[in-house]
Design an enzyme around this catalytic site. Sequence first.
Site, PDB file in Angstrom:
ATOM      1  N   SER A   7      30.185  44.823  30.246  1.00 61.25           N
ATOM      2  CA  SER A   7      29.277  44.771  31.396  1.00 61.25           C
ATOM      3  C   SER A   7      28.240  43.667  31.189  1.00 61.25           C
ATOM      4  O   SER A   7      27.408  43.733  30.278  1.00 61.25           O
ATOM      5  CB  SER A   7      28.571  46.113  31.571  1.00 61.25           C
ATOM      6  OG  SER A   7      27.512  45.951  32.488  1.00 61.25           O
ATOM      7  N   HIS A  32      32.958  42.951  33.574  1.00 59.45           N
ATOM      8  CA  HIS A  32      32.420  43.925  34.522  1.00 59.45           C
ATOM      9  C   HIS A  32      31.096  43.387  35.063  1.00 59.45           C
ATOM     10  O   HIS A  32      30.182  43.050  34.309  1.00 59.45           O
ATOM     11  CB  HIS A  32      32.227  45.268  33.812  1.00 59.45           C
ATOM     12  CG  HIS A  32      31.819  46.385  34.711  1.00 59.45           C
ATOM     13  ND1 HIS A  32      32.717  47.069  35.510  1.00 59.45           N
ATOM     14  CD2 HIS A  32      30.610  46.958  34.945  1.00 59.45           C
ATOM     15  CE1 HIS A  32      32.072  48.013  36.184  1.00 59.45           C
ATOM     16  NE2 HIS A  32      30.786  47.955  35.865  1.00 59.45           N
ATOM     17  N   ASP A  34      27.994  44.102  37.570  1.00 62.71           N
ATOM     18  CA  ASP A  34      27.270  45.174  38.266  1.00 62.71           C
ATOM     19  C   ASP A  34      26.312  44.625  39.315  1.00 62.71           C
ATOM     20  O   ASP A  34      25.330  43.966  38.969  1.00 62.71           O
ATOM     21  CB  ASP A  34      26.455  45.986  37.248  1.00 62.71           C
ATOM     22  CG  ASP A  34      27.337  46.826  36.362  1.00 62.71           C
ATOM     23  OD1 ASP A  34      28.057  47.691  36.883  1.00 62.71           O
ATOM     24  OD2 ASP A  34      27.318  46.615  35.125  1.00 62.71           O
ATOM     25  N   MET A  36      23.575  45.467  42.211  1.00 70.16           N
ATOM     26  CA  MET A  36      22.650  46.540  42.634  1.00 70.16           C
ATOM     27  C   MET A  36      21.732  46.039  43.732  1.00 70.16           C
ATOM     28  O   MET A  36      21.292  44.892  43.692  1.00 70.16           O
ATOM     29  CB  MET A  36      21.806  46.984  41.431  1.00 70.16           C
ATOM     30  CG  MET A  36      22.639  47.396  40.232  1.00 70.16           C
ATOM     31  SD  MET A  36      21.576  47.937  38.892  1.00 70.16           S
ATOM     32  CE  MET A  36      22.797  48.160  37.597  1.00 70.16           C
ATOM     33  N   HIS A  64      31.510  45.723  40.439  1.00 76.26           N
ATOM     34  CA  HIS A  64      31.100  47.106  40.701  1.00 76.26           C
ATOM     35  C   HIS A  64      29.918  47.050  41.666  1.00 76.26           C
ATOM     36  O   HIS A  64      28.798  46.733  41.273  1.00 76.26           O
ATOM     37  CB  HIS A  64      30.722  47.756  39.357  1.00 76.26           C
ATOM     38  CG  HIS A  64      30.226  49.160  39.469  1.00 76.26           C
ATOM     39  ND1 HIS A  64      29.605  49.819  38.418  1.00 76.26           N
ATOM     40  CD2 HIS A  64      30.259  50.062  40.493  1.00 76.26           C
ATOM     41  CE1 HIS A  64      29.278  51.036  38.795  1.00 76.26           C
ATOM     42  NE2 HIS A  64      29.649  51.208  40.052  1.00 76.26           N
ATOM     43  N   MET A  66      27.154  48.538  43.562  1.00 75.52           N
ATOM     44  CA  MET A  66      26.260  49.690  43.714  1.00 75.52           C
ATOM     45  C   MET A  66      25.301  49.356  44.840  1.00 75.52           C
ATOM     46  O   MET A  66      24.092  49.183  44.651  1.00 75.52           O
ATOM     47  CB  MET A  66      25.527  49.945  42.392  1.00 75.52           C
ATOM     48  CG  MET A  66      26.439  50.559  41.338  1.00 75.52           C
ATOM     49  SD  MET A  66      25.758  50.449  39.678  1.00 75.52           S
ATOM     50  CE  MET A  66      26.270  48.811  39.270  1.00 75.52           C
ATOM     51  N   MET A 135      31.966  57.473  36.994  1.00 78.70           N
ATOM     52  CA  MET A 135      30.694  57.139  36.340  1.00 78.70           C
ATOM     53  C   MET A 135      30.332  58.256  35.362  1.00 78.70           C
ATOM     54  O   MET A 135      30.335  59.435  35.723  1.00 78.70           O
ATOM     55  CB  MET A 135      29.566  57.014  37.374  1.00 78.70           C
ATOM     56  CG  MET A 135      29.632  55.799  38.281  1.00 78.70           C
ATOM     57  SD  MET A 135      29.647  54.199  37.445  1.00 78.70           S
ATOM     58  CE  MET A 135      28.140  54.272  36.454  1.00 78.70           C
ATOM     59  N   ASP A 173      32.662  54.275  33.154  1.00 77.43           N
ATOM     60  CA  ASP A 173      31.501  53.377  33.043  1.00 77.43           C
ATOM     61  C   ASP A 173      30.248  54.185  32.724  1.00 77.43           C
ATOM     62  O   ASP A 173      29.870  55.082  33.485  1.00 77.43           O
ATOM     63  CB  ASP A 173      31.347  52.637  34.386  1.00 77.43           C
ATOM     64  CG  ASP A 173      30.250  51.593  34.382  1.00 77.43           C
ATOM     65  OD1 ASP A 173      29.651  51.329  33.330  1.00 77.43           O
ATOM     66  OD2 ASP A 173      30.000  51.027  35.471  1.00 77.43           O
TER      67      ASP A 173
HETATM   68  C1  DX5 Z   1      25.275  51.237  35.152  1.00 78.77           C
HETATM   69  C2  DX5 Z   1      26.316  50.168  35.220  1.00 78.77           C
HETATM   70  C3  DX5 Z   1      27.050  49.983  33.963  1.00 78.77           C
HETATM   71  C4  DX5 Z   1      26.173  49.612  32.773  1.00 78.77           C
HETATM   72  C5  DX5 Z   1      26.832  50.212  31.568  1.00 78.77           C
HETATM   73  O1  DX5 Z   1      24.805  51.509  36.396  1.00 78.77           O
HETATM   74  O2  DX5 Z   1      27.260  50.450  36.234  1.00 78.77           O
HETATM   75  O3  DX5 Z   1      28.151  49.099  34.084  1.00 78.77           O
HETATM   76  O4  DX5 Z   1      25.982  48.233  32.587  1.00 78.77           O
HETATM   77  O5  DX5 Z   1      26.002  50.037  30.481  1.00 78.77           O
HETATM   78  P1  DX5 Z   1      26.138  50.913  29.155  1.00 78.77           P
HETATM   79  O6  DX5 Z   1      27.501  50.633  28.580  1.00 78.77           O
HETATM   80  O7  DX5 Z   1      25.027  50.370  28.304  1.00 78.77           O
HETATM   81  O8  DX5 Z   1      25.963  52.351  29.537  1.00 78.77           O
HETATM   82 ZN    ZN Z   2      29.155  49.271  36.253  1.00 82.42          ZN
END
Ligand code: DX5
Ligand code: ZN
Length: 214
Positions: A7, A32, A34, A36, A64, A66, A135, A173
Amino acid sequence: MIKVAPSLLSANFLNLGAEIDRMARAGADYLHFDVMDGCFVPNLSFGLPVLEAAAKGPLPVDVHLMIDRPERYVRDFARAGARIVTVHAEATAHLRRALDLIRQEGCLAGVALNPGTPLSCVEYVLDAADLVLVMTVNPGFGGQKLIAACVRKIADMRALLDRAGSSAILEVDGGVSERTAPQLTEAGATMLVAGSALFGAPDAAAFIRAVKAG
Ligand code: DX5
Ligand code: ZN
């Protein structure tokens, strides 16, 4: 074979290119990414321009989303270079439409579930999904502890996919580490996202090898 997706959220942002290369050399399968929006999750991260740059690197990008009503941005993320685009079941009233749109754009279509969301939310769209993401933390932040109750959910998802005859990737994840990975793959996960534990590991290649070995 278990796939590993580092990630980017836990990378050194001053050296993103080098960090991505480092993960590719260590044996990662995907990057990956992320995204947001400060609404669906209480945090902001990065978006399209960063993806465009990251997608020029050696790893296929697993996006991903969010974000609320992700269907508004699916086309943009696909065109910016995503290989997989995952939307949250909780974030759209038109989940099947969003998944169809992702495939139309030539990407693999993923659907994610927050820890409290029941599996039944994806049961009737499995034929439209190439990936399901369970998740194991509440999304929004890296570095959280894996929620133990979610391990059973992975096993239940595995059973649901098998019953439906789905060959979708089962991605997990949140809180993945060398210590937690074996129970996740044992429960049926086929792809593990790893952020803080992997980027903080002294030897990323050893981490990835260990996690893949189960
Ligand atoms: C959290 C993200 C993850 C995050 C995982 O909302 O979707 O992808 O980066 O990080 P770790 O592996 O540190 O839990
Ligand atoms: Zn993620």
